[in-house]
Design an enzyme around this catalytic site. Sequence first.
Site, PDB file in Angstrom:
ATOM      1  N   LYS A  80     -27.091 -26.381 -14.602  1.00  0.00           N
ATOM      2  CA  LYS A  80     -26.426 -25.106 -14.868  1.00  0.00           C
ATOM      3  C   LYS A  80     -26.645 -24.275 -13.617  1.00  0.00           C
ATOM      4  CE  LYS A  80     -26.677 -20.785 -17.196  1.00  0.00           C
ATOM      5  NZ  LYS A  80     -27.343 -19.902 -18.131  1.00  0.00           N
ATOM      6  N   ASN A 109     -29.343 -17.361 -25.238  1.00  0.00           N
ATOM      7  CA  ASN A 109     -30.794 -17.432 -25.318  1.00  0.00           C
ATOM      8  C   ASN A 109     -31.351 -16.170 -25.983  1.00  0.00           C
ATOM      9  OD1 ASN A 109     -33.395 -18.473 -22.942  1.00  0.00           O
ATOM     10  ND2 ASN A 109     -33.619 -17.669 -24.968  1.00  0.00           N
ATOM     11  N   THR A 110     -31.171 -15.025 -25.306  1.00  0.00           N
ATOM     12  CA  THR A 110     -31.787 -13.792 -25.791  1.00  0.00           C
ATOM     13  C   THR A 110     -31.318 -13.396 -27.195  1.00  0.00           C
ATOM     14  OG1 THR A 110     -31.790 -13.090 -23.489  1.00  0.00           O
ATOM     15  CG2 THR A 110     -32.314 -11.412 -25.112  1.00  0.00           C
ATOM     16  N   ALA A 165     -23.875 -16.184 -21.861  1.00  0.00           N
ATOM     17  CA  ALA A 165     -24.569 -14.907 -21.644  1.00  0.00           C
ATOM     18  C   ALA A 165     -23.839 -13.694 -22.210  1.00  0.00           C
ATOM     19  CB  ALA A 165     -24.842 -14.655 -20.162  1.00  0.00           C
ATOM     20  N   GLY A 166     -24.631 -12.795 -22.755  1.00  0.00           N
ATOM     21  CA  GLY A 166     -24.109 -11.506 -23.197  1.00  0.00           C
ATOM     22  C   GLY A 166     -23.843 -11.384 -24.685  1.00  0.00           C
ATOM     23  N   GLY A 169     -28.599 -11.237 -21.278  1.00  0.00           N
ATOM     24  CA  GLY A 169     -29.585 -10.505 -22.090  1.00  0.00           C
ATOM     25  C   GLY A 169     -29.140  -9.131 -22.550  1.00  0.00           C
TER      26      GLY A 169
END
Lengths: 257, 83
Positions: free
Chosen positions: A100, A209-210, A187-188, A161
């Site tokens: 990645k 992830n977050t 992301a986001g 995040g």
Amino acid sequence: MHEDRLIIAGREFKSRLWVGTGKYKDFAQTKHAIEVSGADVVTVAVRRVNITDRSKENLLDYIDPKHYTILPNTAGCYTAEEAVRYARLARAAGVSDLVKLEVIGDEKTLFPDTNGLIEAAKILVKEGFIVLPYTNDDPIVAKKLVDIGCPAVMPLAAPIGSGLGIRNPYNLKIIMETVKVPIVVDAGVGTASDAALAMEYGADAVLMNTAIAGAQDPIAMAEAMKYAVHAGRLAYKAGRIPRKLYATASSPIEGML
Amino acid sequence: MSEAIQIQVNGQPRGCRTGATVSDLLDELAITTDRVAVELNLEILDKQEFARRCLQEGDRVEILSFIGGGSSNARGKEGAIHA
């Protein structure tokens, strides 16, 4: 119903939800959340081994590379040169040829440096890596990455995040129509509806992830994301009704008194 | 064991016996070779090289592995390497 599998560079993936392994309380929670999410692709970072405290456990003792596709990232790299170095190290560690690719442009936004990204992608594709680039929601850059030989592109929904959800759905739509490779929205994402929306727009997968690890109950959120991605995908394939300004009755008039 | 040479491992100075190989160093640190990458003076080594490459005075060794991560961490976080 036939299996709706995602295929990238000849590899088949069961899950359209991909997850990161950072920010969890401990490895046991990481493992539990990933199991509940149903994800079969997990991202990891490459870092120095702690040589002063060898009692520290290793993430891959919990996340078995036999059962998951391990996707090393080049997180924290701010130049093409640095990202190439980390990608080569990841491959040398012997888990996979996948990377990645991240080349970050700025600490505050963590937005990609797309010039650096393209430069690094060219080098790594030539070296035989399967390069999955984390990129901006920019259709032109996405096309360049595909032309270089990236078998998928991973545009962001919002800053890493941030939990802001999809800030530019129209650009994502254009990317999906412009390139013929799978799109992984990366992301986001903040909550389940963001993930469902990404899939409804036609994304092939969502990476997060977050949104899971940072939730008050990461395990419950992992489950929510699993269903959200699945529901979004089903809705996309089912084909939504067009939006109309006025009502259309769903009960017939015929037979009324 | 005579500690005749000085090397740097993951940014920290370390004594090392003359003639020791990369494998010897990994053994000493109780690091198993699967899932680690070793960079010797910025050259990434194939795992087959670990047992063949002898360490020299002033060598800079980086030993890396996988940790939890999603997307980018800010620059200079723990464990990042800098050339």
